[in-house]
Design a protein around this motif. Structure first.
Motif, PDB file in Angstrom:
ATOM      1  N   TRP A   8       0.827  -1.206   0.000  1.00 47.79           N
ATOM      2  CA  TRP A   8       0.000   0.000   0.000  1.00 47.79           C
ATOM      3  C   TRP A   8       0.870   1.268   0.000  1.00 47.79           C
ATOM      4  N   VAL A   9       1.800   1.313   0.932  1.00 47.71           N
ATOM      5  CA  VAL A   9       2.679   2.487   1.007  1.00 47.71           C
ATOM      6  C   VAL A   9       3.490   2.623  -0.278  1.00 47.71           C
ATOM      7  N   ALA A  10       3.967   1.500  -0.782  1.00 45.48           N
ATOM      8  CA  ALA A  10       4.738   1.568  -2.024  1.00 45.48           C
ATOM      9  C   ALA A  10       3.873   2.138  -3.152  1.00 45.48           C
ATOM     10  N   HIS A  11       2.641   1.646  -3.217  1.00 41.16           N
ATOM     11  CA  HIS A  11       1.736   2.113  -4.266  1.00 41.16           C
ATOM     12  C   HIS A  11       1.437   3.601  -4.108  1.00 41.16           C
ATOM     13  N   VAL A  12       1.148   3.978  -2.892  1.00 41.62           N
ATOM     14  CA  VAL A  12       0.818   5.379  -2.627  1.00 41.62           C
ATOM     15  C   VAL A  12       1.986   6.290  -3.004  1.00 41.62           C
ATOM     16  N   GLU A  13       3.174   5.782  -2.773  1.00 39.28           N
ATOM     17  CA  GLU A  13       4.318   6.636  -3.062  1.00 39.28           C
ATOM     18  C   GLU A  13       4.658   6.660  -4.539  1.00 39.28           C
ATOM     19  N   GLN A  14       4.350   5.582  -5.206  1.00 41.03           N
ATOM     20  CA  GLN A  14       4.526   5.623  -6.661  1.00 41.03           C
ATOM     21  C   GLN A  14       3.432   6.442  -7.329  1.00 41.03           C
ATOM     22  N   HIS A  15       2.356   6.622  -6.644  1.00 46.44           N
ATOM     23  CA  HIS A  15       1.260   7.433  -7.189  1.00 46.44           C
ATOM     24  C   HIS A  15       0.989   8.635  -6.301  1.00 46.44           C
ATOM     25  N   ARG A  16       2.077   9.235  -5.844  1.00 48.14           N
ATOM     26  CA  ARG A  16       1.950  10.418  -4.978  1.00 48.14           C
ATOM     27  C   ARG A  16       0.935  11.419  -5.513  1.00 48.14           C
ATOM     28  N   HIS A  17       1.069  11.774  -6.792  1.00 47.69           N
ATOM     29  CA  HIS A  17       0.192  12.798  -7.355  1.00 47.69           C
ATOM     30  C   HIS A  17      -1.264  12.350  -7.326  1.00 47.69           C
ATOM     31  N   HIS A  18      -1.473  11.125  -7.784  1.00 51.17           N
ATOM     32  CA  HIS A  18      -2.828  10.604  -7.777  1.00 51.17           C
ATOM     33  C   HIS A  18      -3.426  10.677  -6.374  1.00 51.17           C
ATOM     34  N   MET A  19      -2.595  10.275  -5.421  1.00 49.90           N
ATOM     35  CA  MET A  19      -3.085  10.199  -4.043  1.00 49.90           C
ATOM     36  C   MET A  19      -3.403  11.588  -3.491  1.00 49.90           C
ATOM     37  N   LEU A  20      -2.563  12.540  -3.771  1.00 46.91           N
ATOM     38  CA  LEU A  20      -2.811  13.900  -3.284  1.00 46.91           C
ATOM     39  C   LEU A  20      -4.120  14.438  -3.861  1.00 46.91           C
ATOM     40  N   VAL A  21      -4.323  14.162  -5.145  1.00 44.90           N
ATOM     41  CA  VAL A  21      -5.554  14.599  -5.783  1.00 44.90           C
ATOM     42  C   VAL A  21      -6.758  13.923  -5.120  1.00 44.90           C
ATOM     43  N   PHE A  22      -6.615  12.635  -4.934  1.00 43.51           N
ATOM     44  CA  PHE A  22      -7.698  11.858  -4.320  1.00 43.51           C
ATOM     45  C   PHE A  22      -8.072  12.427  -2.957  1.00 43.51           C
ATOM     46  N   GLN A  23      -7.064  12.747  -2.163  1.00 42.06           N
ATOM     47  CA  GLN A  23      -7.341  13.276  -0.826  1.00 42.06           C
ATOM     48  C   GLN A  23      -7.941  14.681  -0.879  1.00 42.06           C
ATOM     49  N   GLN A  24      -7.404  15.498  -1.782  1.00 39.94           N
ATOM     50  CA  GLN A  24      -7.913  16.864  -1.885  1.00 39.94           C
ATOM     51  C   GLN A  24      -9.378  16.903  -2.298  1.00 39.94           C
ATOM     52  N   GLU A  25      -9.732  16.010  -3.187  1.00 41.24           N
ATOM     53  CA  GLU A  25     -11.092  16.046  -3.719  1.00 41.24           C
ATOM     54  C   GLU A  25     -12.006  15.079  -2.988  1.00 41.24           C
ATOM     55  N   ARG A  26     -11.573  14.651  -1.839  1.00 39.07           N
ATOM     56  CA  ARG A  26     -12.329  13.638  -1.106  1.00 39.07           C
ATOM     57  C   ARG A  26     -13.773  14.061  -0.805  1.00 39.07           C
ATOM     58  N   HIS A  27     -13.969  15.305  -0.457  1.00 40.03           N
ATOM     59  CA  HIS A  27     -15.337  15.754  -0.150  1.00 40.03           C
ATOM     60  C   HIS A  27     -16.238  15.634  -1.368  1.00 40.03           C
ATOM     61  N   THR A  28     -15.669  15.848  -2.548  1.00 40.57           N
ATOM     62  CA  THR A  28     -16.455  15.645  -3.768  1.00 40.57           C
ATOM     63  C   THR A  28     -16.779  14.170  -3.950  1.00 40.57           C
ATOM     64  N   ILE A  29     -15.749  13.369  -3.824  1.00 45.17           N
ATOM     65  CA  ILE A  29     -15.903  11.939  -4.045  1.00 45.17           C
ATOM     66  C   ILE A  29     -16.967  11.351  -3.115  1.00 45.17           C
ATOM     67  N   GLU A  30     -16.975  11.843  -1.893  1.00 46.85           N
ATOM     68  CA  GLU A  30     -17.906  11.272  -0.918  1.00 46.85           C
ATOM     69  C   GLU A  30     -19.334  11.776  -1.077  1.00 46.85           C
ATOM     70  N   ARG A  31     -19.505  12.866  -1.830  1.00 46.58           N
ATOM     71  CA  ARG A  31     -20.829  13.471  -1.864  1.00 46.58           C
ATOM     72  C   ARG A  31     -21.588  13.305  -3.171  1.00 46.58           C
ATOM     73  N   GLU A  32     -20.900  13.326  -4.278  1.00 46.38           N
ATOM     74  CA  GLU A  32     -21.611  13.410  -5.554  1.00 46.38           C
ATOM     75  C   GLU A  32     -21.945  12.021  -6.116  1.00 46.38           C
ATOM     76  N   PRO A  33     -23.100  11.874  -6.702  1.00 46.67           N
ATOM     77  CA  PRO A  33     -23.549  10.566  -7.202  1.00 46.67           C
ATOM     78  C   PRO A  33     -22.628   9.995  -8.278  1.00 46.67           C
ATOM     79  N   GLN A  34     -22.094  10.848  -9.134  1.00 51.65           N
ATOM     80  CA  GLN A  34     -21.258  10.327 -10.222  1.00 51.65           C
ATOM     81  C   GLN A  34     -19.951   9.717  -9.714  1.00 51.65           C
ATOM     82  N   TRP A  35     -19.724   9.855  -8.407  1.00 50.67           N
ATOM     83  CA  TRP A  35     -18.501   9.308  -7.824  1.00 50.67           C
ATOM     84  C   TRP A  35     -18.757   7.983  -7.109  1.00 50.67           C
ATOM     85  N   ARG A  36     -19.938   7.437  -7.270  1.00 48.21           N
ATOM     86  CA  ARG A  36     -20.302   6.241  -6.540  1.00 48.21           C
ATOM     87  C   ARG A  36     -19.303   5.101  -6.747  1.00 48.21           C
TER      88      ARG A  36
END
Lengths: 202, 202, 202, 202
Positions: free
Chosen positions: A100-128
């Motif tokens: 997991w840590v290895a993956h997260v670190e190889q995808h640092r950018h992806h992960m940062l984006v994922f965390q930043q937009e978390r409120h969107t992901i958790e709320r909007e239907p298209q993110w189901r």
DNA sequence: TATGAATGAGCCTTCATTCAT
DNA sequence: CATGAATGAAGGCTCATTCAT
């Protein structure tokens, strides 16, 4: 809409280009934030004009979804493979956190984006769908801790809190980790596991 | 620009209204994200028209800065008070984490906003002050752990990683904590400390 | 979104300005077509900037809907008033066609737009209300012809075809009618009625 | 630009395909409107990719022009043939209206497009030729009515209005006519003529 | 203090068209 | 003949902010 070509040769070229676009976008999003990154920024960074870019992304939001999928899909796959082995729970857990840590670190950018937009992901239907993958991963972790406790090899003062703590630590990692730093991804992963497990070992 | 009135009676009314505006804004920002919340959303939620709102906020970004200040200032103050006591480091640490978690949970919305906009806070020059407060707090924590190790009452496999883990866990708390849930803020705080310290106690 | 003010004085000013915007837009749409008229054309013609314009229109499509309403609402009202009188059907019909042609010619631009965008109006769900008004008017006409036949004062080789012919002729009028031309609106209306009725009078 | 092949065999295949493209396009244009139909819609409906499509259409506007020509050319031809006969004006008129209505109904889609884009056709220079055909047809009709009046076999309260009424009715037909309905094209044509002529017969 | 009309830059996206393959 | 990647201008619209009232 982005309609990928069907002929294999073209399809491959399309996919390759799409992946580079995704990587470029993920980096920009991680740096400036998804919202603060305009499509103009993306065209500049990719070298494509607006229309060409949309060939590959469909829409700015679909681009974000794809980035999240690129993060979650292989992670889930690895995690499922690990928990499917015959190893005892503690071994599985340590292996999973390492992966997991290895993956997260190889995808640092992806992960940062994922965390930043978390409120969107958790709320909007298209993110189901994306939301579902996140939940599936966490469920898998939770069940692993549970099995460890049932087997008697793991014990937690509060299993739920341990899980949340682990999620917090790994998810937070990309905010400070720099490759080539003092700690390797493996050391970080082991460090997290030690925090979680050391006080509670039999 | 928001120029608060100087006559005390008016000033008090102004401050009271401003605090409700801040609270309303923090809630909206936490739910929808700072960027996705328009000034129009704020006027609707506050019942003020655009012009009236600007009397209290100066600008949308100043509003965000104020929310961050409202989060960090009392936290820093409490933390400084705690580390100024004569208690041994471990006691100070547990007290600090309790205060911290309690604060974070009383300011869930503020904290969620702070985390969401973290990439902005860390990058833009006009955020230097807020950034400084965050750094001061972390420094203070770091020094506390250091003193504990020097005093021999605390020991960490990797002090830096322990610090980062603690930051991660507490900062992540507002994403799952619901008041009135199974765990109190104090229990959560103690749980975090146990994870950090149990494995390494003498 | 266009949220009209509630205070009466402001509301009146808002409505007045909105009506001038509608009139300007109707003219442009009639000349260049709805689709070929850009919002930029509208800002230029109204003297408002984009944002100011949207204060009054909500969206380009809502603007079109409002234009259609401005055409249909008073027409339906007049028609209903006429058929509610005690006059015999033939008299009502002639009065209605006169009112109709007069209305159509006073709203030449609105009518041209309505006809041009007819395929949209008939197909898209958001046009249901406008569509309903069009249907109500035609129904009302149809029933009038029907009553005339039942009363024996009107007779048509094919009532349905007569109705369609009348609709065609009046709807087509704005494409050639120029105010101040050889024929007045009343003469045009009477001419249409004569075509419809002369051959079939008792 | 679309450069059709010169070798007869290829040319025939090219023409056949082009006609199906025209028919498909006319149908889409009639349903959604010319402007609202994108080239993407056309590629989807024809099964051709963008480049392939352009071999047959030259440009979207040329496609529209061709559709109008396909409507007007045979109509004008038939009309000229009819007025060149020795029949008396009334007979010619009835024959012409029959042919006209039949043509319009066989080219419902073409006609709907023609009417929808009428404001373009009437205003833009590149539409001069199409416009000329429309005018020629109307002139031909007008002269026929005129000859009828001069011969004493036709009489109108207002010849111009009668002409306009006839144009309106026939042009409007495709908006309601459905093949296989209660009335045949011939009956519709005769119905229109009756409306025009019955009241004024000797 | 408060209103709401107005600004205007900037946003995301579409689309007719071209061209190397 | 045909593909589909690519262009780039233009489109409709949003939004933080200002200002006369």
């Amino acid at each position: 809409m982005a309609v990928p070509p069907t002929r294999p040769a073209l399809r491959e070229r399309y996919d390759r280009k799409q992946r580079t676009v995704l990587a470029t976008a993920a980096q920009l999003f991680a740096q400036r934030g998804y919202q603060r990154t305009s499509v103009g920024d993306l065209t500049e960074a990719t070298g494509l004009a607006a229309g060409g870019l949309y060939h590959y992304i469909g829409s700015k939001e679909q681009l974000l979804i794809r980035i999240c999928d690129e993060l979650m899909d292989p992670l889930l796959e690895q995690a499922e493979a690990i928990v499917a082995t015959d190893e005892p729970p503690e071994v599985q857990l340590r292996a999973l956190v390492r992966a997991w840590v290895a993956h997260v670190e190889q995808h640092r950018h992806h992960m940062l984006v994922f965390q930043q937009e978390r409120h969107t992901i958790e709320r909007e239907p298209q993110w189901r769908l994306v939301r579902g993958k996140r939940k599936a991963f966490e469920r898998l972790l939770e069940q692993l801790l549970e099995r460890g406790e049932q087997a008697g090899t793991l014990r937690f003062a509060d299993r739920q809190l341990a899980l949340l703590g682990l999620l917090a630590m790994v998810n937070y990692t990309p905010q400070w980790y720099r490759p080539g730093g003092r700690l390797s991804a493996q050391q970080v992963a082991d460090g997290y596991c030690d925090l979680l497990l050391d006080g509670h070992r039999a």
